[in-house]
Design a protein around this motif. Structure first.
Motif, PDB file in Angstrom:
ATOM      1  N   PRO A 182       0.842  -1.206   0.000  1.00 15.55           N
ATOM      2  CA  PRO A 182       0.000   0.000   0.000  1.00 15.55           C
ATOM      3  C   PRO A 182       0.873   1.250   0.000  1.00 15.55           C
ATOM      4  CG  PRO A 182      -0.806  -1.586   1.593  1.00 15.55           C
ATOM      5  CD  PRO A 182       0.513  -2.112   1.103  1.00 15.55           C
ATOM      6  N   ASP A 183       0.604   2.146  -0.942  1.00 18.90           N
ATOM      7  CA  ASP A 183       1.350   3.389  -1.101  1.00 18.90           C
ATOM      8  C   ASP A 183       2.843   3.170  -1.321  1.00 18.90           C
ATOM      9  OD1 ASP A 183      -0.674   5.267  -1.126  1.00 18.90           O
ATOM     10  OD2 ASP A 183      -0.755   5.396   1.049  1.00 18.90           O
ATOM     11  N   ASP A 199      -0.787   5.692  -3.918  1.00 19.96           N
ATOM     12  CA  ASP A 199      -1.744   4.875  -4.670  1.00 19.96           C
ATOM     13  C   ASP A 199      -2.781   5.747  -5.371  1.00 19.96           C
ATOM     14  OD1 ASP A 199      -0.495   2.531  -4.046  1.00 19.96           O
ATOM     15  OD2 ASP A 199      -1.914   1.933  -2.473  1.00 19.96           O
ATOM     16  N   ALA A 200      -3.238   6.772  -4.697  1.00 22.60           N
ATOM     17  CA  ALA A 200      -4.226   7.664  -5.300  1.00 22.60           C
ATOM     18  C   ALA A 200      -3.629   8.402  -6.489  1.00 22.60           C
ATOM     19  CB  ALA A 200      -4.738   8.657  -4.257  1.00 22.60           C
ATOM     20  N   ALA A 247      -3.244   9.051 -12.404  1.00 22.63           N
ATOM     21  CA  ALA A 247      -2.421   8.994 -13.608  1.00 22.63           C
ATOM     22  C   ALA A 247      -2.969   7.967 -14.592  1.00 22.63           C
ATOM     23  CB  ALA A 247      -0.977   8.662 -13.248  1.00 22.63           C
ATOM     24  N   ALA A 248      -3.415   6.835 -14.062  1.00 28.86           N
ATOM     25  CA  ALA A 248      -3.997   5.806 -14.923  1.00 28.86           C
ATOM     26  C   ALA A 248      -5.278   6.298 -15.575  1.00 28.86           C
ATOM     27  CB  ALA A 248      -4.247   4.534 -14.125  1.00 28.86           C
ATOM     28  N   GLY A 249      -6.062   7.040 -14.822  1.00 22.94           N
ATOM     29  CA  GLY A 249      -7.299   7.567 -15.373  1.00 22.94           C
ATOM     30  C   GLY A 249      -7.060   8.579 -16.477  1.00 22.94           C
ATOM     31  N   GLN A 261       8.388   8.964  -4.805  1.00 15.94           N
ATOM     32  CA  GLN A 261       7.535   8.254  -3.862  1.00 15.94           C
ATOM     33  C   GLN A 261       8.031   6.847  -3.551  1.00 15.94           C
ATOM     34  OE1 GLN A 261       6.623   9.805  -6.628  1.00 15.94           O
ATOM     35  NE2 GLN A 261       4.633  10.845  -6.445  1.00 15.94           N
ATOM     36  N   GLU A 262       9.019   6.359  -4.332  1.00 17.13           N
ATOM     37  CA  GLU A 262       9.593   5.043  -4.057  1.00 17.13           C
ATOM     38  C   GLU A 262      11.029   5.133  -3.567  1.00 17.13           C
ATOM     39  OE1 GLU A 262       9.028   2.081  -7.047  1.00 17.13           O
ATOM     40  OE2 GLU A 262       6.991   2.734  -7.527  1.00 17.13           O
TER      41      GLU A 262
END
Length: 452
Positions: free
Chosen positions: A30-31, A40-41, A46-48, A116-117
């Motif tokens: 998660p995240d 995740d949000a 971005a996918a949308g 973020q990673e």
């Protein structure tokens, strides 16, 4: 740079049969690995927006008949940043390319590693570098196309690490992204055009010409051959010079054919390799690239008659090593009064650059054919010549040193320069008698073939 296309729209500019590769399976916390709140949000948004699940789309397709593996970045997905899933996809695509013996075409549009990673994202550059190295060792070409932007680790691995680097006009290219540069940095330094001038990219190609240019590169770099490049026919004088000074005057004549004329006559078409990848280029002194001769690919490195700069020698060494790795024969054209010997050349590492070219010519296994077409001035010319496989045109000379310089070193008056030229035995027929060059009916009618 305007009109930033999506990954799939850009792929459509290059190929009509793109087929996406299966995405490798994977799980994620998660995240993400750092538990970055909202990650995740952000990925879901971005996918949308893009319709993609990650920042890179990998697959196969043909460009003007030549198949390739494409690594197309989607900048709309978190700035085309590299994360662990991106690394998974890139690794799988490289492995597919090696299994199927296909060239790799990175279409780079990225801002760098995904914050973020954290370090998990940054270490993807090591994965990419290893895959690129394995592909290079397998003898497969990599041709990068720099879109907008091409910055950070993506530029430093997938872009700058490719064998050939093409770029779109006005694309932002540089290790430092626009938000992390010094406030007083010149923005013109971070452009595709600047990278070509600095020797870090080969050419700027408009979008409308990209399919044709990429198709020619792919076709030429995927056609190995074991046979040596044939010796070009002489384009100038056919009779041999009477004296040493006559040979020098002929070679220095502005009417004598230069490298451009020889390359035009020899190749059906050709593409240019530019830059030494060390911050320099010598476009006026050394012409390098790949072309088609009698249906075969031949690499070329050609001096233009000027004093060759260190960047020119390094570019030629880069060309010869690439041709060797791809199994392509090489043609070199010697024509220089000598290596550039000014203070700038010394600061740019003239000696090391010439040494590196000597090493490249001496160590490659692909056949190298050399033709002296004009002045052959000392070690600056010899570095480009293939031992045992060098010819010379009737309007050329090859000498340990220029006659004027030899006279000066020997403390002879200027009126003895012409006699010194004779003593140096620098005429083509002298070189043949000394065993320095090969002869044959093509260049010396009636002599047959004699090897040094």
């Amino acid at each position: 740079m305007t009109d930033r296309l999506s990954a799939r729209a850009f792929l459509a500019l290059l190929t009509d049969d793109f087929t996406e590769l299966p995405n490798p399976p994977g799980t994620s916390e998660p995240d993400g690995p750092l538990g970055w709140h909202g990650y995740d949000a952000a990925r879901a948004r971005a996918a949308g927006r893009t319709g993609e699940e990650e920042s890179v789309v990998c697959g196969t397709g043909h460009v003007l008949g030549t198949p390739a593996v494409f690594l197309a970045f989607e900048f709309g997905f978190l700035g085309g940043s590299l994360g662990r899933r991106t690394g998974d996809r890139l690794e799988a695509a490289y492995a597919h390319a090696r299994e199927r013996r296909l060239p790799v075409v990175p279409l780079v549009a990225t801002g760098g590693s995904r914050m973020q990673e954290g370090m998990h994202a940054l270490t993807q550059l090591q994965r990419v570098a290893r895959q690129s190295a394995l592909t290079r060792a397998a003898g497969l070409p990599q041709i990068a196309v720099l879109r907008d932007p091409a910055t950070g680790g993506g530029w430093a691995t997938l872009g700058a690490g490719a064998d050939v680097v093409l770029a779109l006009p006005g694309a932002q290219v540089g290790f430092a992204g626009s938000r992390v540069r010094p406030p007083d940095a010149d923005p013109a330094a971070y452009t595709a055009e600047a990278q070509v001038a600095a020797g870090s990219a080969d050419a700027v190609v408009p979008p409308g010409e990209l399919r044709g240019t990429l198709g020619r590169w792919l076709r030429l770099l995927t056609a190995p051959s074991d046979d040596p490049a044939p010796v070009p026919a002489p384009l100038g004088a056919r009779d041999l010079p009477e004296t040493g000074w006559d040979a020098v005057r002929r070679a220095r004549s502005p009417e004598r054919p230069r490298a451009g004329a020889y390359l035009d006559a020899y190749f059906t078409h050709r593409v240019a390799l530019s830059g030494d990848r060390c911050g320099g280029a010598d476009p006026d002194g050394m012409l390098c690239g790949f072309g088609e001769h009698a249906g075969r690919t031949v690499a070329y490195a050609a001096q233009t008659g000027t004093a060759t700069r260190p960047a020119g020698y390094r570019t030629a060494a880069r060309l010869i090593r690439l041709a060797d790795r791809l199994g392509v024969p090489v043609l070199t054209l010697v024509d220089t009064p000598g290596a550039a010997n000014d203070a700038a050349a010394e600061r740019q590492g003239a000696g090391a650059a010439i040494a590196d070219l000597f090493t490249a010519v001496a160590s490659v296994s692909t056949p190298v054919t050399t033709l002296v077409i004009g002045e052959g001035g000392s070690g600056g010319a010899l570095a480009l010549a293939a031992p045992g496989s060098t010819w010379a045109t009737p309007d050329s000379y090859f000498s340990v040193i220029a006659p004027e310089s030899a006279a000066a070193i020997l403390k002879r008056p200027p009126e003895q320069v012409e006699a010194t030229a004779d003593q140096l035995r620098l005429r083509p027929q002298d070189l043949a008698e000394l065993g320095v060059i090969r002869t044959g009916d093509q260049l010396f009618p009636g002599t047959g073939d004699r090897r040094p």
